[in-house]
Design an enzyme around this catalytic site. Structure first.
Site, mmCIF file in Angstrom:
data_model
loop_
_atom_site.group_PDB
_atom_site.id
_atom_site.type_symbol
_atom_site.label_atom_id
_atom_site.label_comp_id
_atom_site.label_asym_id
_atom_site.label_seq_id
_atom_site.Cartn_x
_atom_site.Cartn_y
_atom_site.Cartn_z
ATOM 1 N N LYS A 162 33.940 44.333 37.272
ATOM 2 C CA LYS A 162 35.071 43.734 36.515
ATOM 3 C C LYS A 162 35.814 43.067 35.375
ATOM 4 O O LYS A 162 34.706 42.655 35.091
ATOM 5 C CB LYS A 162 35.794 42.935 37.489
ATOM 6 C CG LYS A 162 37.364 41.819 37.073
ATOM 7 C CD LYS A 162 37.486 41.479 38.004
ATOM 8 C CE LYS A 162 38.761 40.379 38.014
ATOM 9 N NZ LYS A 162 39.531 39.406 38.973
ATOM 10 N N ARG A 219 48.944 37.842 38.230
ATOM 11 C CA ARG A 219 48.654 36.201 37.573
ATOM 12 C C ARG A 219 49.963 35.781 38.338
ATOM 13 O O ARG A 219 49.974 34.251 38.600
ATOM 14 C CB ARG A 219 48.322 36.641 36.795
ATOM 15 C CG ARG A 219 46.797 36.595 36.598
ATOM 16 C CD ARG A 219 46.363 36.548 35.180
ATOM 17 N NE ARG A 219 45.028 36.572 35.173
ATOM 18 C CZ ARG A 219 44.154 37.352 34.324
ATOM 19 N NH1 ARG A 219 44.778 36.642 33.024
ATOM 20 N NH2 ARG A 219 42.762 37.505 34.833
ATOM 21 N N LYS A 237 40.142 34.861 30.153
ATOM 22 C CA LYS A 237 38.905 34.982 31.113
ATOM 23 C C LYS A 237 37.631 36.223 30.491
ATOM 24 O O LYS A 237 36.582 36.435 31.173
ATOM 25 C CB LYS A 237 39.145 35.706 32.073
ATOM 26 C CG LYS A 237 40.016 35.155 33.272
ATOM 27 C CD LYS A 237 40.417 35.487 34.518
ATOM 28 C CE LYS A 237 41.397 34.572 35.172
ATOM 29 N NZ LYS A 237 42.013 34.519 36.820
ATOM 30 N N GLU A 272 25.385 45.003 35.457
ATOM 31 C CA GLU A 272 26.674 44.493 37.141
ATOM 32 C C GLU A 272 26.625 44.843 38.353
ATOM 33 O O GLU A 272 26.182 44.139 38.758
ATOM 34 C CB GLU A 272 27.496 44.364 35.934
ATOM 35 C CG GLU A 272 27.902 43.947 34.726
ATOM 36 C CD GLU A 272 27.948 42.068 34.873
ATOM 37 O OE1 GLU A 272 27.770 41.763 36.396
ATOM 38 O OE2 GLU A 272 27.899 41.259 33.748
ATOM 39 N N LYS A 280 37.491 47.586 38.861
ATOM 40 C CA LYS A 280 38.315 47.206 38.757
ATOM 41 C C LYS A 280 38.886 47.075 37.502
ATOM 42 O O LYS A 280 38.005 46.414 37.001
ATOM 43 C CB LYS A 280 38.901 45.634 39.810
ATOM 44 C CG LYS A 280 39.836 45.096 39.233
ATOM 45 C CD LYS A 280 39.876 43.987 39.649
ATOM 46 C CE LYS A 280 41.070 43.086 39.984
ATOM 47 N NZ LYS A 280 41.264 41.962 40.529
ATOM 48 N N SER A 322 46.918 45.119 40.409
ATOM 49 C CA SER A 322 49.108 45.010 39.824
ATOM 50 C C SER A 322 49.738 45.684 39.118
ATOM 51 O O SER A 322 50.904 45.938 39.226
ATOM 52 C CB SER A 322 49.411 43.477 40.292
ATOM 53 O OG SER A 322 48.387 42.908 39.212
ATOM 54 N N TYR A 358 48.599 48.781 46.408
ATOM 55 C CA TYR A 358 49.579 47.663 46.280
ATOM 56 C C TYR A 358 50.340 48.907 46.900
ATOM 57 O O TYR A 358 51.475 49.051 48.415
ATOM 58 C CB TYR A 358 50.007 47.027 45.653
ATOM 59 C CG TYR A 358 49.040 45.840 44.820
ATOM 60 C CD1 TYR A 358 49.304 44.593 46.118
ATOM 61 C CD2 TYR A 358 48.801 46.004 43.827
ATOM 62 C CE1 TYR A 358 48.472 43.534 45.505
ATOM 63 C CE2 TYR A 358 48.108 44.903 43.330
ATOM 64 C CZ TYR A 358 47.941 43.685 44.220
ATOM 65 O OH TYR A 358 46.833 42.917 43.873
HETATM 66 C C1 PBG Z 1 41.473 36.493 41.056
HETATM 67 C C2 PBG Z 1 41.353 37.898 41.189
HETATM 68 C C3 PBG Z 1 43.005 38.619 40.302
HETATM 69 C C4 PBG Z 1 42.892 39.639 40.486
HETATM 70 C C5 PBG Z 1 42.302 40.205 41.867
HETATM 71 N N1 PBG Z 1 41.477 38.329 41.994
HETATM 72 C C6 PBG Z 1 43.254 37.806 38.850
HETATM 73 C C7 PBG Z 1 42.011 37.850 37.789
HETATM 74 O O1 PBG Z 1 40.944 37.770 37.910
HETATM 75 O O2 PBG Z 1 43.024 37.464 36.366
HETATM 76 C C8 PBG Z 1 43.880 40.739 40.146
HETATM 77 C C9 PBG Z 1 44.481 42.063 41.208
HETATM 78 C C10 PBG Z 1 45.619 42.421 40.627
HETATM 79 O O3 PBG Z 1 45.911 42.093 39.198
HETATM 80 O O4 PBG Z 1 45.987 42.823 41.473
HETATM 81 N N2 PBG Z 1 39.742 35.860 40.417
#
Ligand code: PBG
Length: 329
Positions: A196, A206, A223, A239, A254, A280, A319
């Protein structure tokens, strides 16, 4: 060699094209992310995710029945936590009567066969908007793991089939797997967000959960100390292999479209199913361009989903899942 071989022969009609097609999309390919909120009768559109909604528990049962009827058999649950329940340790995440725990039960009651996956990370519960506990300006790894394991156990007890840790702490898969085994949850799966990246494509998500890292002095506003640097490729394999050693059943890359090189690397490197999260921001980009009349929504959507599967995804959290299945007819 030309003219002995003419590649266009196999493209002359839809019949022959469909016969030689390597990848096709079916409802089995999808995991449907769902956003849940407190309240009743609430179905609110997420402004940066047109035609995608946060829904209250009373509407959730109807939604999953509709998904099941369309052939969509897996959901991935996310909750929007009221501000007054947020703290640094994400205490609400392990409340047996918390929104997530109730949501799992609602889905299982409405549609017992639906595969229920749950997001495991502290950010929706954190007053700082971080996936882990904050201490001395850092995200504290091992303290966070203990909470993530308890959170996973609480989801399993509520009926979750698969927990999906999305936090990127080191060693969390091992902690979660160990606690699930100790407590007798042998069949609870772990889908690890193993590769990720720290990505700006998560912006609309968010917004949906009001979970962006807070602007607080001495706390990182991004992050990058736990999610991966998007400049790195080899690290994704490292990882992912570590998460498999620690007990992950399914691994994940992701975001999706901008990371298809990573998807193929991982598909070639592992012997477990590979999931891709089309996030998203990817959704928002296409909706925005289509609303302007600049892109053909359905054609681009299908092309992107096909590309993700072609790159090596066994399953796609998207989505667009409902839109695609409707289009397939
Ligand atoms: C939470 C999480 C996130 C997403 C999925 N689980 C956001 C992040 O890590 O900041 C993102 C999903 C998306 O953007 O559709 N840890």
């Amino acid at each position: 060699m030309y003219p002995l071989r003419r590649n266009r022969r196999l493209r002359t009609s839809e019949a022959i094209r469909s016969l030689v097609r390597e990848i096709s999309i079916t409802p089995n390919d999808f995991i449907v992310p769902l956003f849940v909120v407190e309240g009743t009768g609430i179905k609110e559109e997420i402004p940066s995710m047109p035609n995608y909604y946060r829904q209250s528990l009373d509407l959730l049962g109807k939604e999953v029945k509709a998904l099941w009827a369309m052939g969509l058999k897996s959901v991935l649950l996310f909750v929007k936590v009221p501000d007054n329940l947020k703290d640094n340790a994400g205490t609400e995440a392990i409340n047996p009567d918390g929104l997530m725990q109730r949501a799992i039960k609602v889905v299982k009651d409405a549609c017992p066969e639906m595969l229920v996956m749950t997001d495991v990370a502290l950010d929706p519960y954190s007053s700082y908007g971080h996936d882990g506990v904050v201490g001395h300006g850092q995200i504290v790894n091992d303290d966070t793991n203990a909470i993530l394991a308890e959170m996973s156990l609480s989801h399993a007890k509520a009926g979750a089939d698969i927990v999906a840790p999305s936090d990127m702490m080191d060693g969390r898969i091992f902690e979660i797997r160990t606690l699930l085994e100790d407590e007798g949850f042998y069949n609870t799966g772990i889908m690890s967000y193993s590769a990720k990246y720290a990505s700006a494509f998560y912006g609309p998500f968010r917004d949906a959960l009001d979970s962006a890292p807070a602007d607080i002095q001495d706390v990182p506003k991004n992050k990058k100390t736990y999610q991966m640097d998007f400049a790195n490729r080899d690290e994704a394999v490292k990882e992912t292999l570590m998460d498999i050693e620690e007990g992950a059943d399914i691994v994940m890359v992701k975001p999706g479209l901008a990371y298809l090189d990573i998807v193929r690397d991982i598909r070639d490197a592992v012997d477990v199913p590979v999931a891709v999260y089309q996030v998203s921001g990817e959704y928002a980009m296409l909706k925005a361009a289509a609303a302007q009349g600049w892109l053909d929504h359905d054609a681009v959507m299908l092309e992107q989903i096909t590309a993700i599967k072609r790159a090596g995804a066994h399953m796609i959290a998207s989505y667009f899942a409902k839109d695609v299945v409707k289009l397939l007819g």
